[in-house]
Design a protein around this motif. Structure first.
Motif, mmCIF file in Angstrom:
data_model
loop_
_atom_site.group_PDB
_atom_site.id
_atom_site.type_symbol
_atom_site.label_atom_id
_atom_site.label_comp_id
_atom_site.label_asym_id
_atom_site.label_seq_id
_atom_site.Cartn_x
_atom_site.Cartn_y
_atom_site.Cartn_z
ATOM 1 N N GLN A 1 -11.271 -1.421 -8.135
ATOM 2 C CA GLN A 1 -11.606 -0.877 -6.815
ATOM 3 C C GLN A 1 -11.045 -1.773 -5.708
ATOM 4 O OE1 GLN A 1 -12.314 2.013 -6.379
ATOM 5 N NE2 GLN A 1 -14.324 2.456 -5.541
ATOM 6 N N LEU A 2 -11.064 -3.083 -5.912
ATOM 7 C CA LEU A 2 -10.482 -4.004 -4.933
ATOM 8 C C LEU A 2 -8.980 -3.782 -4.815
ATOM 9 C CD1 LEU A 2 -10.656 -6.477 -3.055
ATOM 10 C CD2 LEU A 2 -10.453 -7.926 -5.082
ATOM 11 N N ALA A 3 -8.305 -3.582 -5.944
ATOM 12 C CA ALA A 3 -6.866 -3.324 -5.913
ATOM 13 C C ALA A 3 -6.563 -2.034 -5.154
ATOM 14 C CB ALA A 3 -6.322 -3.248 -7.332
ATOM 15 N N PHE A 4 -7.417 -1.008 -5.342
ATOM 16 C CA PHE A 4 -7.229 0.241 -4.595
ATOM 17 C C PHE A 4 -7.349 0.009 -3.091
ATOM 18 C CE2 PHE A 4 -9.571 3.691 -2.463
ATOM 19 C CZ PHE A 4 -8.562 4.634 -2.433
ATOM 20 N N VAL A 5 -8.334 -0.783 -2.690
ATOM 21 C CA VAL A 5 -8.512 -1.086 -1.267
ATOM 22 C C VAL A 5 -7.293 -1.827 -0.723
ATOM 23 C CG1 VAL A 5 -9.868 -2.458 0.354
ATOM 24 C CG2 VAL A 5 -11.033 -1.071 -1.354
ATOM 25 N N LEU A 6 -6.793 -2.800 -1.464
ATOM 26 C CA LEU A 6 -5.595 -3.535 -1.038
ATOM 27 C C LEU A 6 -4.393 -2.594 -0.947
ATOM 28 C CD1 LEU A 6 -5.995 -6.784 -3.165
ATOM 29 C CD2 LEU A 6 -6.492 -6.494 -0.741
ATOM 30 N N GLN A 7 -4.325 -1.642 -1.842
ATOM 31 C CA GLN A 7 -3.248 -0.655 -1.806
ATOM 32 C C GLN A 7 -3.330 0.184 -0.535
ATOM 33 O OE1 GLN A 7 -3.096 1.488 -5.464
ATOM 34 N NE2 GLN A 7 -1.327 2.710 -4.908
ATOM 35 N N GLN B 1 -1.916 -1.516 2.451
ATOM 36 C CA GLN B 1 -0.475 -1.789 2.345
ATOM 37 C C GLN B 1 -0.164 -3.177 1.765
ATOM 38 O OE1 GLN B 1 1.505 0.797 2.936
ATOM 39 N NE2 GLN B 1 -0.322 1.944 3.489
ATOM 40 N N ARG B 2 -1.108 -3.759 1.060
ATOM 41 C CA ARG B 2 -0.864 -5.047 0.381
ATOM 42 C C ARG B 2 -0.591 -4.742 -1.086
ATOM 43 N NH1 ARG B 2 -6.212 -7.799 2.723
ATOM 44 N NH2 ARG B 2 -5.852 -9.356 1.088
ATOM 45 N N THR B 3 0.563 -4.102 -1.308
ATOM 46 C CA THR B 3 0.855 -3.516 -2.608
ATOM 47 C C THR B 3 1.104 -4.564 -3.687
ATOM 48 O OG1 THR B 3 3.176 -3.325 -1.927
ATOM 49 C CG2 THR B 3 1.757 -1.407 -1.591
ATOM 50 N N GLU B 4 1.711 -5.685 -3.330
ATOM 51 C CA GLU B 4 1.996 -6.706 -4.344
ATOM 52 C C GLU B 4 0.696 -7.297 -4.902
ATOM 53 O OE1 GLU B 4 4.652 -9.634 -2.874
ATOM 54 O OE2 GLU B 4 6.310 -8.240 -2.552
ATOM 55 N N GLU B 5 -0.268 -7.560 -4.024
ATOM 56 C CA GLU B 5 -1.562 -8.059 -4.493
ATOM 57 C C GLU B 5 -2.253 -7.014 -5.371
ATOM 58 O OE1 GLU B 5 -4.077 -10.086 -1.497
ATOM 59 O OE2 GLU B 5 -2.453 -9.664 -0.095
ATOM 60 N N ALA B 6 -2.189 -5.760 -4.941
ATOM 61 C CA ALA B 6 -2.836 -4.691 -5.704
ATOM 62 C C ALA B 6 -2.219 -4.565 -7.094
ATOM 63 C CB ALA B 6 -2.714 -3.370 -4.948
ATOM 64 N N LEU B 7 -0.888 -4.581 -7.169
ATOM 65 C CA LEU B 7 -0.222 -4.437 -8.464
ATOM 66 C C LEU B 7 -0.552 -5.601 -9.386
ATOM 67 C CD1 LEU B 7 1.716 -2.778 -10.166
ATOM 68 C CD2 LEU B 7 3.617 -4.044 -9.149
ATOM 69 N N ILE C 1 -1.011 2.394 -10.809
ATOM 70 C CA ILE C 1 0.248 1.682 -11.064
ATOM 71 C C ILE C 1 1.422 2.648 -10.954
ATOM 72 C CG2 ILE C 1 1.586 0.496 -12.851
ATOM 73 C CD1 ILE C 1 -1.018 -0.797 -13.793
ATOM 74 N N VAL C 2 1.243 3.879 -11.420
ATOM 75 C CA VAL C 2 2.305 4.886 -11.314
ATOM 76 C C VAL C 2 2.649 5.151 -9.855
ATOM 77 C CG1 VAL C 2 2.876 7.301 -11.760
ATOM 78 C CG2 VAL C 2 1.757 5.953 -13.515
ATOM 79 N N THR C 3 1.634 5.229 -8.995
ATOM 80 C CA THR C 3 1.903 5.473 -7.571
ATOM 81 C C THR C 3 2.630 4.300 -6.925
ATOM 82 O OG1 THR C 3 -0.235 4.560 -6.857
ATOM 83 C CG2 THR C 3 -0.166 6.882 -7.430
ATOM 84 N N LEU C 4 2.417 3.090 -7.438
ATOM 85 C CA LEU C 4 3.117 1.929 -6.897
ATOM 86 C C LEU C 4 4.539 1.828 -7.439
ATOM 87 C CD1 LEU C 4 0.292 -0.782 -7.021
ATOM 88 C CD2 LEU C 4 1.257 0.294 -4.994
#
Length: 663
Positions: free
Chosen positions: A226-232, A235-241, A265-268
């Motif tokens: 859920q945290l990775a989704f929020v970062l996504q 627009q903090r995509t590298e942290e999310a991935l 991950i597919v969307t990134l």
């Protein structure tokens, strides 16, 4: 018979002992023994069903309840619980509804069933009633469940819920409130809650020496995804991935968490790393996820899978999945848009437009996206008037400033001033009727007046400007335009209106003369220097002489000829060859191209064989207004519901020209 009756109390005492020690296998055997002694013992039958439930043998428990109908009438709770655990939620709901006087235990199970069936409204009301009417040691669990229902209503039902102000003393409460903030689009606040929940969770399990690090990581997985989704979303995509990959590396036990992480991950990945995206999407769409994901989550994952088929040139799979999604979610326009995009990619745009028109007729509430997408396809293929018809089919939205601007621009590109004028006139009339006091009304009226003035319709412009003047009587710009319009067809009226112009004294009373002079003094030398250069007669003096010298052209001196030149031999001997009167240019060597190509072939200029340079082989298409590589992909991605997932369509790939082989 008397001896059997005497043994039953002793058996019950032993059965109670096994139950207290949680020895359910031995308790089950003893309960069966009692029922063999006396099949009418309801208490023993009840213990048997409970033991089967504790041993996760729910099918056997339901079979026993079905056979022992004489005892089952008072065991509706146990029956509903077994049905709930077997994911037979509809049957469990029917069983619980049949209870005449439900107690707190029955209502709590009913709330769980409603939550799984995504009936969050009734579930929320039921939990509030339970919290008010209960006084036991389970209040914290009920508050946690209440916060989960609250977050689900905000996140999935998109109902604006008030913050209940629950004390966030556990990581579950922190996580649920983070989900609530995600539903309110407060992603920064959600990030803080999730990081707090992660700290609480680790601290809670680190104090327990029996919990391993792998178990802690497994419990943290849902918080981190859920945290990775929020970062996504931030627009903090590298942290999310990085977080997604970390979670997937530990292989969480909950298949739903893995599915959400794989989808995100597919969307990134977008149009990169296609092989990994296909692998991740396969794991996100496995059959065992039916009861692990919500309807909105399954819907979004399936749409992303359909988009992946679109961008990996799997046309048949894309059409098949889109057709299935249209059946499952008839009120969702995204599958229709993706299906139409695939037809456009297949160069069958007529069928794509027909598909969207049929859907718009059947679902008028979804027609806005459909008409916009159809207009885009028409523009890509140069059908400007058909695109304008689609924009005019938007209902009241066609009078929005952005749509009106697009219509006027498109008509003007076809030099159709009358249609553009008609659009502006109808827009002004609509605002006069529906929104007379809005700022958009004034904006459209002014734009219409400017358009009419520019295209030689001063009378219509004057009527519009009179309306503006009534709304803004002190606007000098409107008054000046009105005078300009009247001067073209009614000079007397223009002279009369000009009396309302403010005097020079009024205009100049707020002007700071010193500030104006200071501003021009900084710009003065620059413009004075240019003025001096443009004068034909500069003032005398050193600076004037320099300007005159720069203005004169330098005369080219004639080259010196040799003293012993004999002009009769060749008068142009010392003149450059290209400037001689008899120079005919460099002779072209006809033998230069001999020997190139295959034997017996005629030499052909390379430009005639180059397909990229046009010609009859490949007809170059003229640029079209609003051309785009993928007409519907952006619309499909934008239509995805809110939740822990994103896509962005891949960009169309350019075909590379193959290089010929060298001899």
């Amino acid at each position: 018979m008397a001896q059997a009756q005497q043994s039953i109390p002793a058996l019950y005492a032993e059965l109670k002992k096994f139950g207290q020690n949680q020895e359910f296998e031995r308790a089950l055997k003893l309960a069966n023994k009692i029922l063999q002694e006396d099949a009418g013992e309801t208490a023993a039958f009840h213990c048997k069903v409970v033991c089967l439930s504790k041993l996760d043998k729910f099918d056997e428990a339901l079979t026993a309840l079905h056979k022992g109908k004489a005892h089952a009438s008072g065991l509706k709770f146990e029956k509903a619980y077994c049905e709930y655990r077997l994911n037979r939620t509809v049957e469990a709901l029917t069983t619980l509804r049949s209870v005449e006087k439900p107690d707190n235990r029955t209502n709590e199970l009913l709330a769980q069933v409603l939550y799984r069936m995504e009936n969050y409204d009734e579930c929320y009301q039921l939990y509030r009633t339970l919290i008010q009417n209960s006084e036991d040691d389970y209040d914290e669990e009920r508050e946690t469940n209440l916060s989960a229902v609250l977050a689900s209503r905000q996140l999935w039902d998109e109902v604006d819920m008030e913050d209940p102000g629950l004390q966030e003393e556990s990581y579950e409460l922190c996580y649920n409130m983070a989900c609530y903030l995600i539903g309110r689009k407060d992603f920064k606040g959600a990030e803080k809650k999730l990081r707090k929940a992660e700290v609480y969770c680790r601290k809670m399990f680190e104090d327990d020496s029996e919990v391993t690090e792998e178990e802690i990581e497994d419990e943290l997985a849902i918080i981190r995804v859920q945290l990775a989704f929020v970062l996504q979303k931030l627009q903090r995509t590298e942290e999310a991935l990085s977080i997604y990959n970390q979670v997937m590396k530990h292989k969480p036990s909950d298949a739903g968490i893995s599915a959400v992480a794989s989808n995100n991950i597919v969307t990134l990945n977008k149009d990169q790393n296609v092989f990994d995206s296909k692998k991740k999407m396969k794991s996100a769409t496995s059959d065992n996820l039916k009861h692990k994901l919500t309807t909105r989550q399954r819907q979004s994952i399936n749409i992303n899978q359909c988009l992946l088929h679109l961008h990996t040139n799997q046309g048949e799979q894309c059409h098949t999945l889109a057709a299935r999604l249209k059946t499952q979610f008839p009120d969702l326009s995204t599958p229709v848009l993706v299906d139409a995009a695939q037809y456009v990619k297949d160069k069958d745009y007529k069928r794509a437009i027909q598909l969207m028109q049929d859907y718009a007729k059947a679902h008028p509430e979804q027609s806005v996206k459909i008409h916009l997408a159809s207009a885009q396809i028409h523009l890509i293929h140069g059908e400007v008037y058909q695109a304008c018809d689609d924009l005019k089919s938007l209902g009241d939205l066609q009078y929005r400033p952005g749509v009106v601007s697009a219509l006027v621009t498109l008509y003007m590109s076809q030099e159709d001033n009358d249609s553009a004028s008609d659009v502006l006139d109808r827009t002004v009339k609509w605002y006069q009727k529906h929104q007379p006091n809005s700022s958009d009304h004034l904006l459209m009226t002014r734009e219409n007046a400017n358009f009419q003035l520019k295209n030689g319709n001063p009378q219509q412009a004057a009527a519009m400007l009179e309306d503006l003047r009534r709304s803004q009587p002190n606007d000098p710009h409107t008054l000046a335009q009105l005078i300009s319009a009247y001067s073209q067809f009614d000079p007397e009226k223009a002279q009369f209106v000009s009396r309302d112009l403010p005097s020079v004294k009024t205009l100049a009373q707020n002007v700071d003369v010193d500030a104006v002079e200071a501003a021009f003094s900084t710009l003065g030398p620059k413009y004075m220097k240019r003025a001096q250069k443009s004068e034909t007669q500069p003032s005398p003096g050193p600076s004037g002489d320099m300007i005159i010298q720069k203005a004169r052209r330098k005369k080219k001196k004639k080259g010196k000829l040799p003293k012993n030149l004999d002009a009769e031999v060749d008068p142009e001997r010392w003149v450059p060859r290209r400037e001689r009167s008899y120079y005919r240019g460099k002779r072209k060597d006809k033998k230069k191209d001999i020997g190139k190509g295959t034997q017996g072939s005629a030499s052909v200029p390379s430009g005639d064989m180059d397909a990229s340079k046009g010609g009859s082989g490949s007809e170059a298409s003229s640029p079209r207004p609003g051309s785009a590589p993928s007409p519907m992909a952006s619309a499909a991605a934008a239509a995805l519901p809110q939740g822990p997932r994103q896509q962005k369509p891949a960009q169309a790939q350019k075909k590379k020209k193959k290089k010929g082989s060298k001899w």
